[in-house]
Design an enzyme around this catalytic site. Sequence first.
Site, PDB file in Angstrom:
ATOM      1  N   ARG A 164       0.836  -1.213   0.000  1.00 26.68           N
ATOM      2  CA  ARG A 164       0.000   0.000   0.000  1.00 26.68           C
ATOM      3  C   ARG A 164       0.867   1.258   0.000  1.00 26.68           C
ATOM      4  O   ARG A 164       0.575   2.230   0.710  1.00 26.68           O
ATOM      5  CB  ARG A 164      -0.931   0.022   1.218  1.00 26.68           C
ATOM      6  N   SER A 257     -10.788  -0.318   3.557  1.00 26.68           N
ATOM      7  CA  SER A 257      -9.972  -0.506   4.768  1.00 26.68           C
ATOM      8  C   SER A 257      -9.438   0.842   5.233  1.00 26.68           C
ATOM      9  O   SER A 257      -8.788   1.542   4.463  1.00 26.68           O
ATOM     10  CB  SER A 257      -8.776  -1.415   4.471  1.00 26.68           C
ATOM     11  N   GLU A 355      -4.702   3.988   6.149  1.00 24.23           N
ATOM     12  CA  GLU A 355      -4.469   3.783   4.715  1.00 24.23           C
ATOM     13  C   GLU A 355      -5.129   4.941   3.939  1.00 24.23           C
ATOM     14  O   GLU A 355      -4.688   5.332   2.864  1.00 24.23           O
ATOM     15  CB  GLU A 355      -5.107   2.439   4.321  1.00 24.23           C
TER      16      GLU A 355
HETATM   17  C1  LIG Z   1     -15.654  -0.165  -0.735  1.00 23.51           C
HETATM   18  C2  LIG Z   1     -14.171   0.079  -0.968  1.00 23.51           C
HETATM   19  C3  LIG Z   1     -13.330  -0.997  -1.156  1.00 23.51           C
HETATM   20  C4  LIG Z   1     -11.956  -0.786  -1.375  1.00 23.51           C
HETATM   21  N1  LIG Z   1     -11.154  -1.870  -1.558  1.00 23.51           N
HETATM   22  C5  LIG Z   1      -9.829  -1.706  -1.773  1.00 23.51           C
HETATM   23  C6  LIG Z   1      -8.994  -2.845  -1.974  1.00 23.51           C
HETATM   24  O1  LIG Z   1      -9.442  -3.989  -2.004  1.00 23.51           O
HETATM   25  N2  LIG Z   1      -7.678  -2.625  -2.153  1.00 23.51           N
HETATM   26  C7  LIG Z   1      -7.138  -1.367  -2.168  1.00 23.51           C
HETATM   27  O2  LIG Z   1      -5.903  -1.243  -2.339  1.00 23.51           O
HETATM   28  N3  LIG Z   1      -7.911  -0.265  -1.982  1.00 23.51           N
HETATM   29  C8  LIG Z   1      -9.238  -0.402  -1.794  1.00 23.51           C
HETATM   30  N4  LIG Z   1     -10.043   0.693  -1.595  1.00 23.51           N
HETATM   31  C9  LIG Z   1      -9.435   2.042  -1.585  1.00 23.51           C
HETATM   32  C10 LIG Z   1      -9.546   2.817  -2.941  1.00 23.51           C
HETATM   33  O3  LIG Z   1     -10.539   2.250  -3.761  1.00 23.51           O
HETATM   34  C11 LIG Z   1      -8.218   2.829  -3.703  1.00 23.51           C
HETATM   35  O4  LIG Z   1      -7.203   3.400  -2.923  1.00 23.51           O
HETATM   36  C12 LIG Z   1      -8.316   3.614  -5.025  1.00 23.51           C
HETATM   37  O5  LIG Z   1      -7.144   3.435  -5.785  1.00 23.51           O
HETATM   38  C13 LIG Z   1      -8.530   5.117  -4.825  1.00 23.51           C
HETATM   39  O6  LIG Z   1      -8.799   5.685  -6.097  1.00 23.51           O
HETATM   40  P1  LIG Z   1      -9.519   7.081  -6.238  1.00 23.51           P
HETATM   41  O7  LIG Z   1      -9.475   7.451  -7.680  1.00 23.51           O
HETATM   42  O8  LIG Z   1     -10.861   7.022  -5.629  1.00 23.51           O
HETATM   43  O9  LIG Z   1      -8.553   8.008  -5.404  1.00 23.51           O
HETATM   44  P2  LIG Z   1      -8.964   9.307  -4.553  1.00 23.51           P
HETATM   45  O10 LIG Z   1      -9.614   8.890  -3.300  1.00 23.51           O
HETATM   46  O11 LIG Z   1      -9.665  10.295  -5.409  1.00 23.51           O
HETATM   47  O12 LIG Z   1      -7.508   9.889  -4.212  1.00 23.51           O
HETATM   48  C14 LIG Z   1      -6.643   9.180  -3.353  1.00 23.51           C
HETATM   49  C15 LIG Z   1      -5.326   9.982  -3.240  1.00 23.51           C
HETATM   50  O13 LIG Z   1      -4.672  10.003  -4.497  1.00 23.51           O
HETATM   51  C16 LIG Z   1      -4.518  11.347  -4.988  1.00 23.51           C
HETATM   52  N5  LIG Z   1      -4.781  11.283  -6.436  1.00 23.51           N
HETATM   53  C17 LIG Z   1      -5.876  10.749  -7.045  1.00 23.51           C
HETATM   54  N6  LIG Z   1      -5.711  10.775  -8.382  1.00 23.51           N
HETATM   55  C18 LIG Z   1      -4.510  11.356  -8.622  1.00 23.51           C
HETATM   56  C19 LIG Z   1      -3.761  11.656  -9.808  1.00 23.51           C
HETATM   57  N7  LIG Z   1      -4.213  11.381 -11.046  1.00 23.51           N
HETATM   58  N8  LIG Z   1      -2.544  12.236  -9.681  1.00 23.51           N
HETATM   59  C20 LIG Z   1      -2.052  12.534  -8.458  1.00 23.51           C
HETATM   60  N9  LIG Z   1      -2.697  12.263  -7.301  1.00 23.51           N
HETATM   61  C21 LIG Z   1      -3.920  11.691  -7.383  1.00 23.51           C
HETATM   62  C22 LIG Z   1      -5.526  12.182  -4.207  1.00 23.51           C
HETATM   63  O14 LIG Z   1      -5.084  13.538  -4.081  1.00 23.51           O
HETATM   64  C23 LIG Z   1      -5.553  11.453  -2.862  1.00 23.51           C
HETATM   65  O15 LIG Z   1      -4.469  11.862  -2.051  1.00 23.51           O
HETATM   66  C24 LIG Z   1     -11.421   0.532  -1.389  1.00 23.51           C
HETATM   67  C25 LIG Z   1     -12.292   1.631  -1.201  1.00 23.51           C
HETATM   68  C26 LIG Z   1     -13.651   1.401  -1.000  1.00 23.51           C
HETATM   69  C27 LIG Z   1     -14.563   2.584  -0.835  1.00 23.51           C
END
Ligand SMILES: Cc1cc2nc3c(=O)[nH]c(=O)nc-3n(C[C@H](O)[C@H](O)[C@H](O)COP(=O)(O)OP(=O)(O)OC[C@H]3O[C@@H](n4cnc5c(N)ncnc54)[C@H](O)[C@@H]3O)c2cc1C
Length: 360
Positions: A164, A257, A355
């Site tokens: 992670r 998580s 996380e």
């Molecule tokens: C129900 C649920 C289940 C999940 N299961 C998992 C799992 O099994 N495994 C896992 O690893 N994670 C899991 N996650 C966490 C999440 O889905 C991941 O971390 C995902 O990659 C986040 O993507 P996002 O586009 O929503 O990021 P965001 O929440 O929009 O951003 C996360 C971070 O990244 C930065 N960011 C986003 N995009 C960019 C970009 N293009 N350039 C620079 N910075 C950027 C943001 O500023 C922020 O700091 C889960 C979440 C939920 C709600």
Amino acid sequence: MHLDQKVSLKTLHTFGMEVEARYFVEAKTHSEVLTLLNYRHMIHMPILFLGGGSNVLFTGDFKGIVIRINSKGIVIREEDQTHVHVTAEAGENWDEFVQYCVNQGWAGLENLSMIPGKVGAAPIQNIGAYGVEVKDSIESVQVVDISTGKQRRFTNAECQFGYRDSIFKRELKGKVIILNVTFRLRKIDESHDERISGLQGDKVAERSLLRLDYGDIREELENMGATVPTIRSVREAVCNIRRRKLPDPAEIGNAGSFFKNPVIDREKMELLQPVFPGMPFYPQSPASQSFKIPAAWLIDQCGWKGYRSGDAGVHTAQPLVLVNYGNSTGLQVLSLANQIMDSVYQKFGINLEPEVNVIS
Ligand SMILES: Cc1cc2nc3c(=O)[nH]c(=O)nc-3n(C[C@H](O)[C@H](O)[C@H](O)COP(=O)(O)OP(=O)(O)OC[C@H]3O[C@@H](n4cnc5c(N)ncnc54)[C@H](O)[C@@H]3O)c2cc1C
């Protein structure tokens, strides 16, 4: 592109708190992201890049500019008999991209099905599930430096991926925008029906590269009647399991998580084991000098599963997931997270690390 003021972020992040951004702009193409950077010297306020908002906790209104990355596009860069090198833009929906790869017969991402969010955020915390991490399939990550506007392609090794973790979550946090990600995926010929048994030779070898040993995947495949697993059936199995086990953010606000699974050294392990003989652990190296402990177990042992204070709570089935039952604030969830961290430290002497990205 429109610069809007006082925009509600409630539907743009999965915790679903009622918070607003002072300014908000959505970049729908790669070049719109770059155009925005031309104005960066005029912006004297905090900037937040947002993907799907599924890994953030807002503790209040964001008093700066939120830039939502929504650039689309999937391009094959290179292809040979066994592999394909495919680039996806940062704003592509992660699970739709996984579905697309599975439909093409490209293996590697199927265990990461149904993780919310966008492609651009996947390398940041090296998303992982069911025994697979995205780093295993990433060839390179294209970024633009916010202060210089210069683009750079990071190789897999340069991304410094860990559990992670990556360079984008540490030294480069908030300093670069991820523009796109290139994946190297295996081509698998799935022209055979998965229920036909008795595959021979190289077909068996192809299938054996599928990762089935984690969680309940094998059991789920059996229940599905998938005797010869395919990337499609593995995706379906993972989706089935996730639907049963994880709360859907459309129904209960959450960010998956909330904490990482802590890793402890051998000395600590030897101290804890006699006191907590039932504690599950996973050796992290062949020499077993460090051990990963499931944070869910630690939290459960401290009695938090199903706890609720107002609208902030710990999920009833999965103690690693903190939830917003409707009207919780980010500060209330954060306060709950701090109480959980304190109690785990008091009982086990182990520090839990969030996380989720806390945005204040
Ligand atoms: C129900 C649920 C289940 C999940 N299961 C998992 C799992 O099994 N495994 C896992 O690893 N994670 C899991 N996650 C966490 C999440 O889905 C991941 O971390 C995902 O990659 C986040 O993507 P996002 O586009 O929503 O990021 P965001 O929440 O929009 O951003 C996360 C971070 O990244 C930065 N960011 C986003 N995009 C960019 C970009 N293009 N350039 C620079 N910075 C950027 C943001 O500023 C922020 O700091 C889960 C979440 C939920 C709600």
